[in-house]
Scaffold this active site. Sequence first.
Site, mmCIF file in Angstrom:
data_model
loop_
_atom_site.group_PDB
_atom_site.id
_atom_site.type_symbol
_atom_site.label_atom_id
_atom_site.label_comp_id
_atom_site.label_asym_id
_atom_site.label_seq_id
_atom_site.Cartn_x
_atom_site.Cartn_y
_atom_site.Cartn_z
ATOM 1 N N THR A 177 0.851 -1.193 0.000
ATOM 2 C CA THR A 177 0.000 0.000 0.000
ATOM 3 C C THR A 177 0.884 1.239 0.000
ATOM 4 O O THR A 177 1.963 1.244 0.588
ATOM 5 C CB THR A 177 -0.959 0.027 1.203
ATOM 6 O OG1 THR A 177 -0.218 0.229 2.410
ATOM 7 C CG2 THR A 177 -1.754 -1.273 1.308
ATOM 8 N N GLY A 196 2.418 2.181 -2.609
ATOM 9 C CA GLY A 196 3.580 1.704 -3.360
ATOM 10 C C GLY A 196 3.971 2.592 -4.520
ATOM 11 O O GLY A 196 4.773 2.193 -5.360
ATOM 12 N N TYR A 203 0.393 11.925 15.398
ATOM 13 C CA TYR A 203 1.091 10.978 14.526
ATOM 14 C C TYR A 203 1.720 9.846 15.337
ATOM 15 O O TYR A 203 1.559 8.666 15.011
ATOM 16 C CB TYR A 203 2.172 11.721 13.736
ATOM 17 C CG TYR A 203 3.070 10.840 12.915
ATOM 18 C CD1 TYR A 203 2.578 10.134 11.823
ATOM 19 C CD2 TYR A 203 4.423 10.711 13.225
ATOM 20 C CE1 TYR A 203 3.412 9.332 11.050
ATOM 21 C CE2 TYR A 203 5.258 9.921 12.466
ATOM 22 C CZ TYR A 203 4.754 9.227 11.381
ATOM 23 O OH TYR A 203 5.579 8.427 10.630
ATOM 24 N N GLY A 220 8.278 6.969 -2.421
ATOM 25 C CA GLY A 220 9.033 6.827 -1.179
ATOM 26 C C GLY A 220 9.390 5.404 -0.803
ATOM 27 O O GLY A 220 9.816 4.602 -1.634
ATOM 28 N N ILE A 221 9.203 5.089 0.476
ATOM 29 C CA ILE A 221 9.517 3.760 0.994
ATOM 30 C C ILE A 221 8.683 2.691 0.294
ATOM 31 O O ILE A 221 9.170 1.593 -0.004
ATOM 32 C CB ILE A 221 9.296 3.717 2.518
ATOM 33 C CG1 ILE A 221 10.336 4.580 3.236
ATOM 34 C CG2 ILE A 221 9.350 2.285 3.047
ATOM 35 C CD1 ILE A 221 10.061 4.778 4.717
ATOM 36 N N GLY A 222 7.420 3.006 0.012
ATOM 37 C CA GLY A 222 6.552 2.034 -0.640
ATOM 38 C C GLY A 222 7.052 1.652 -2.011
ATOM 39 O O GLY A 222 7.100 0.461 -2.363
#
Length: 249
Positions: free
Chosen positions: A12, A14, A150, A17-19
């Site tokens: 998710t 995706g 957060y 960034g990290i995804g």
Amino acid sequence: MKRFEGKTALVTGGNSGIGLATALAFANEGARLVITGRDQSSLDKAAAQLGENVVAVRNDAGSVADGIRLATMLQQQGVMLDAVFINAGVAKLAPFEAAEEEMWDVSFNTNVKGPYFLIKALLPLLNPGAAVVLNGSINAHIGMLNTSVYAASKAALISLAKTLSSELLSRGVRVNVVSPGPVTTHLLDRLGLPAEQLSGVAASIQAQIPLKRFGTPDEIASAVLYLASAESAFIVGTELVADGGMSQL
């Protein structure tokens, strides 16, 4: 031998960034991919990078209805999952006295409620031996200024890794969480600060990291793939902190 040859992974968020780094890492290891994101343009660009074995689905991570639609679509297409990386999330930052109910709702819907009910909807699609990896944050541990909402949402997600681990073990599904520290993504750019002030914030954060640098999306992706692979078969309900020592030293 590629670790995810013949397997299917869902990431998710995706599309950036990290995804995206994690989706690319899964693809390089032979996985078929399903990626989600809210922005169609970035989804299309990510899908082009990932090649033929990818399904890109526009999806709001904070919507329970969207999660159910995603699971239903995959089930109708006969997709079974071997790895799920719950990565999509938001980081809404404000001093405690300025935090509003809307900020709380958006943060918890996207970071906790949406993922919770998405995993529930995906249960029939998880193969025995499947791994679920949640994207936490060291903010759940360090009490950083302006992160009360957060950090609380990420703490809830980290707790979920443990309770879901107990509940899903009988299905042969493992759940773990990776908690990144500061990473070189576009997250800082989204704070809306002037460039000079943003540079000062970045320098202040970097000074707190024992390794004296930000992490990279690829480094977090490596941790996710480890937790999703057979190499971590004896690791269940665990938080893997990847923060350059920021919360550890």
